[in-house]
Design an enzyme around this catalytic site. Structure first.
Site, PDB file in Angstrom:
ATOM      1  N   ARG A 242       0.860  -1.178   0.000  1.00  0.00           N
ATOM      2  CA  ARG A 242       0.000   0.000   0.000  1.00  0.00           C
ATOM      3  C   ARG A 242       0.894   1.225   0.000  1.00  0.00           C
ATOM      4  NH1 ARG A 242      -3.385  -2.868  -1.237  1.00  0.00           N
ATOM      5  NH2 ARG A 242      -5.441  -3.314  -0.340  1.00  0.00           N
ATOM      6  N   GLU A 271      -3.368   7.981  -4.281  1.00  0.00           N
ATOM      7  CA  GLU A 271      -3.816   7.477  -5.596  1.00  0.00           C
ATOM      8  C   GLU A 271      -5.122   8.148  -5.999  1.00  0.00           C
ATOM      9  OE1 GLU A 271      -4.047   3.227  -5.207  1.00  0.00           O
ATOM     10  OE2 GLU A 271      -1.959   3.058  -4.628  1.00  0.00           O
ATOM     11  N   HIS A 289      -1.611   0.766  -9.581  1.00  0.00           N
ATOM     12  CA  HIS A 289      -2.221  -0.165  -8.618  1.00  0.00           C
ATOM     13  C   HIS A 289      -2.917  -1.318  -9.345  1.00  0.00           C
ATOM     14  CE1 HIS A 289      -3.935  -0.442  -4.256  1.00  0.00           C
ATOM     15  NE2 HIS A 289      -3.759  -1.632  -4.785  1.00  0.00           N
TER      16      HIS A 289
END
Lengths: 339, 339
Positions: A242, A271, A289
């Site tokens: 993460r 993000e 991602h």
């Protein structure tokens, strides 16, 4: 209208509430429809809010937040079935207090995430994406040979979080002739790789740091300035966990100043926003991602979600292995390496 | 002037002629200087052409051609020490006729080439370079999630040429859960992977074809139109061997028409020129013939070259292992998988 709703035929099946932000797609429903009555308030808002208080099971799509406020509207809730490897978007403490079980994607994403971590690592060391840009930009005939990269073999790889993803990374990189060490919440008796007591010691003894632990209060910014200093100016950081596991502001500074060798990043702190400075660097590989996003992993995810929901509605234990996965039923503490 | 030439001190050492095109760098000389008197006509043209006829050993830099004409000027030549894995730029038949031994880079490049092949493969399946472009281009916040890629695990990988590079590729991809099969000049008794009698049968039973054989008259365009048809529209071709092993014109057509799933190409038929059509495709990763270019592999190459030259000047056998490598002394036939 009814004919267009596959659920209209399945009203006698156990009801599962779909919890998602409107912007999140829900690509894994295909097989769930045959087992459960899926209630998606985004497409079919219920006539009475009271209905929510009868819901026992919730399927949380991607990183849709499950907050205390969410839980306040679901007074009968007993299980949150997460569909990602990490569960940092779910208020675990409040779930624990309310005795709500939480499950994650188990190992459904582990292999894909590990594959991607390896690709990012070779991509950084050997400048694969930068070479691709070089060719596409027409520079090869003009400027000649591309500069040398660095060999993967014999590199000392430190894995932060030796859970299901980290273990798959280790298995792959051993085949490339890398040496493996790790830091995890605790030393694993079944693992022969050297264990370090903290991230700084691991970094000081590694050429490459691969970040694949769960994001918790304890692991936020676990890759700190001190870890980057310990890793050294030729060190490489790969993050498939993460974004907030890495102190991104520090990382950008280290990379821009040439105090790190490179980075391969699938996740970011904010993000989908990526620091502009990173886009100028050829020793960085950036990715939106998507380390776990394959049709094959979504199939495996359905296996895990269906198995956990079926177990729940049959009063069977949630730690049943499904497709090799183990559900995480609270209050079992989350493993640092499970992310 | 003399002080600037490290060779002036080593005139009593055995002489090795450096054979290179002016455009080719010669990055591996550092340790050779301490063992041999290196004569580089590009930087120090000899005063008399007759000197060439006393030369017994030639070090061929990269793919500099060694033709019959080259050999006509070197009537005492007994050994050509190649510095690349392939020897397709050397007139092997004429060397054999003149009883000149030819050696290659042995296994110095095998691991790096295999690492790169794996990176190209994951890069194609998971669109790593295309994702990197997506992020750098600022598309993530605007267009949202990047499309799904494909999982590497469980893919059927066919290796064309199971020599030192192909064997390293197999070792790596087995760790990703791929199944391996191969076609080579002949079935290898020591290998348990399924063997196919020809490239078409291998392709018909593979999802991915990895090309890492030597380029010879027999292997030119071994990846033909028929092989591409057999591989199928989701099939992926990775080439870390030589450009002419693949019928590039056909490959471009198959990719443009969507009749192949993708390609990862480090080599091309007309380097440094790359077909423009390929630069438009996101299911293609392009690379400027750099699969083996690392400082580590150049060190290993020096080990091999020094060992072979020392063996030659000491009248020892050339098939001495150096850094795990075996020199190829003609007239031993070249193995399809040695490239």
């Amino acid at each position: 209208m009814a004919a267009q709703n596959p659920n209209s035929l399945n009203i006698d099946l156990p009801t599962v509430l779909i919890h998602r932000l409107p912007s999140f797609n829900f690509p894994i429903a295909a097989r769930l429809f045959t087992h459960f009555h899926l209630l998606d308030p985004i497409t079919s808002p219920p006539t009475s809010p009271a209905l929510f208080h009868s819901i026992r099971a919730l399927l949380c799509v991607g990183p849709t937040p499950v907050t205390s406020d969410t839980l306040n509207h679901l007074s009968s809730l007993q299980i949150v079935v997460g569909t990602s490897a990490g569960v940092d978007h779910i208020d675990l403490a409040d779930c624990r207090r309310r005795n709500i079980a939480v499950t994650n994607a188990g190992t459904a994403f582990s292999e894909d995430a590990a594959d991607y971590a390896v690709a990012l690592l070779i991509g950084v060391l050997r400048r694969v994406s930068a070479s691709d840009r070089y060719v596409r930009g027409g520079f090869w005939p003009v400027n000649g040979d591309y500069p040398l990269g660095f060999k993967l073999g014999a590199k000392r790889v430190g894995i932060l979080g030796l859970g299901s993803i980290g273990s798959e990374v280790a298995k792959r990189l051993a085949a490339f002739g890398c040496s493996i060490a790790y830091f995890s919440r605790k030393k694993k008796a079944s693992v022969s790789f050297p264990y370090y007591e903290n991230a700084i010691d691991l970094a000081a003894n590694s050429d490459v740091l691969i970040v694949c632990c769960a994001l918790t209060d304890e692991t936020q910014h676990i890759v700190s300035k001190d870890v980057m200093v310990a890793l050294g100016k030729e060190g490489v950081i790969i993050n498939v966990g993460r974004g907030p596991l890495v102190d991104e502001k520090q990382l950008v500074g280290f990379l821009v100043r040439g105090e790190l060798g490179g980075a391969g990043l699938d996740v970011f702190e904010n993000e989908p926003n990526v620091p502009k400075e990173l886009c100028e660097l050829d020793n960085v590989v950036l990715s939106p991602h998507c380390a776990v996003l394959t049709p094959e992993s979504f199939e495996a995810l359905q296996d895990v979600a269906i198995a956990n929901l079926k177990a729940f509605f049959s009063n069977r234990p949630l730690d049943k292995a499904a497709n090799g996965a183990h559900a995480l039923a609270l209050p079992v503490p989350f493993n640092l390496g499970s992310g």
